[in-house]
Design an enzyme around this catalytic site. Structure first.
Site, short mmCIF file in Angstrom:
data_model
loop_
_atom_site.label_atom_id
_atom_site.label_comp_id
_atom_site.label_asym_id
_atom_site.label_seq_id
_atom_site.Cartn_x
_atom_site.Cartn_y
_atom_site.Cartn_z
N ARG A 149 0.81 -1.21 0.00
CA ARG A 149 0.00 0.00 0.00
C ARG A 149 0.86 1.28 0.00
O ARG A 149 0.44 2.31 -0.51
CB ARG A 149 -0.96 -0.03 1.21
CG ARG A 149 -1.98 1.10 1.24
CD ARG A 149 -3.07 0.82 2.27
NE ARG A 149 -3.79 2.00 2.68
CZ ARG A 149 -4.96 2.38 2.15
NH1 ARG A 149 -5.55 1.68 1.21
NH2 ARG A 149 -5.56 3.48 2.58
N ILE B 152 -7.35 7.75 -1.55
CA ILE B 152 -7.24 6.29 -1.56
C ILE B 152 -8.14 5.81 -0.44
O ILE B 152 -8.08 6.31 0.68
CB ILE B 152 -5.77 5.83 -1.39
CG1 ILE B 152 -5.68 4.30 -1.32
CG2 ILE B 152 -5.10 6.45 -0.18
CD1 ILE B 152 -4.22 3.77 -1.36
N SER B 153 -9.01 4.83 -0.73
CA SER B 153 -9.98 4.38 0.26
C SER B 153 -9.28 3.78 1.47
O SER B 153 -8.17 3.25 1.38
CB SER B 153 -10.92 3.35 -0.35
OG SER B 153 -11.66 3.91 -1.41
N GLN B 154 -9.98 3.87 2.60
CA GLN B 154 -9.54 3.28 3.86
C GLN B 154 -9.39 1.76 3.71
O GLN B 154 -10.22 1.12 3.08
CB GLN B 154 -10.64 3.62 4.86
CG GLN B 154 -10.55 2.98 6.18
CD GLN B 154 -11.82 3.26 6.97
OE1 GLN B 154 -12.77 3.85 6.46
NE2 GLN B 154 -11.83 2.82 8.20
N PRO B 155 -8.33 1.16 4.28
CA PRO B 155 -8.13 -0.29 4.14
C PRO B 155 -9.36 -1.13 4.50
O PRO B 155 -9.72 -2.05 3.77
CB PRO B 155 -6.96 -0.57 5.09
CG PRO B 155 -6.19 0.71 5.12
CD PRO B 155 -7.21 1.81 4.99
#
Ligand code: SAH
Length: 215
Positions: A29, A55-58
């Site tokens: 990431r 970037i989306s949250q994991p």
């Protein structure tokens, strides 16, 4: 935090699928966030990737991927390539990935990054994802990582029988709902997965203008 710590957080939030957890471990990431933010890459929140995008949250990536319920070899359409992180997770899972991004700079960067990381089978398209990617339809899964006001009819039309679409809808800001949309025996069914905040899906509305809603 490193990748292992990130996976532990995701597991503690109830995600246990082994293939998904190993995909999350495998995709670096830190290569998907701006250099200045690398120390935060594995923390469980979204990060800015420039041009007003994130970037989306994991955890959100894990949740959306799990709810797609697709198997290796199946075709998946992603709308909103962004950094390409979600794209890489889908590719790690052995899916045939078609991804559409509307911003030329992000499209080019993601393509370069994913190719450099060895993901060579992903199909990239620059364009308005509201229209999907009809040439390769139907898709077993459709995952949308930007929020339209309503579910785009072209995406529904490209969802295979038995397929799932994971999509946020709602106005720009925080009052959005994440849906799992299914095509079952020809009929569309929807399940509400929760409240979410995504960047808006931009849509120029050139072809079918009956979808426009007031701001
Ligand atoms: N999955 C990405 C999320 C990026 S944010 C990641 O984790 O990095 C959402 C992305 O959707 C942005 O890159 C934005 O430019 C893109 N987007 C917005 N409207 C779009 C549209 N109509 N078609 C395709 N992409 C769109």
């Amino acid at each position: 935090m490193d990748a292992e710590a990130m996976v532990n957080v995701i597991r503690s939030r109830g995600m246990h699928d082994a293939a998904l957890l190993s995909a999350l471990r495998a995709v670096p990431r830190k290569h998907f966030v701006p250099k200045a933010l690398r120390d935060y890459a594995y923390n469980d929140y979204p990060l800015s990737i420039g041009l007003g995008q994130t970037i989306s949250q994991p955890y959100m990536v894990a949740l959306m991927t799990a709810r797609l319920e697709v198997s290796p070899g199946e075709k998946v359409l992603e709308i909103g390539t962004g950094s390409g992180y979600q794209t890489a997770i889908l590719a790690e899972l052995g899916l045939e990935v078609y991804t559409v991004e509307v911003l030329p700079e992000l499209h080019a960067q993601a393509r370069e990054r994913l190719t450099a990381l060895g993901y060579e089978k992903i199909h990239f398209r620059l364009g308005d994802g509201y229209q999907g990617w009809p040439e390769h339809a139907l898709y077993a899964g459709i995952i949308v990582t930007a929020a339209p006001r309503q579910i785009p009819p072209p995406l529904l039309a490209q969802l295979a029988e038995g397929g799932n679409m994971i999509i946020p809808t709602g106005p720009p800001g925080r009052h959005q709902i994440l849906w799992k949309v299914m095509r079952v025996s020809g009929e569309i069914k929807k399940i509400r997965l929760g409240d979410v905040a995504f960047v808006p899906l931009v849509h120029s509305n050139t072809s079918t203008s009956n979808e426009r809603l007031p701001d």
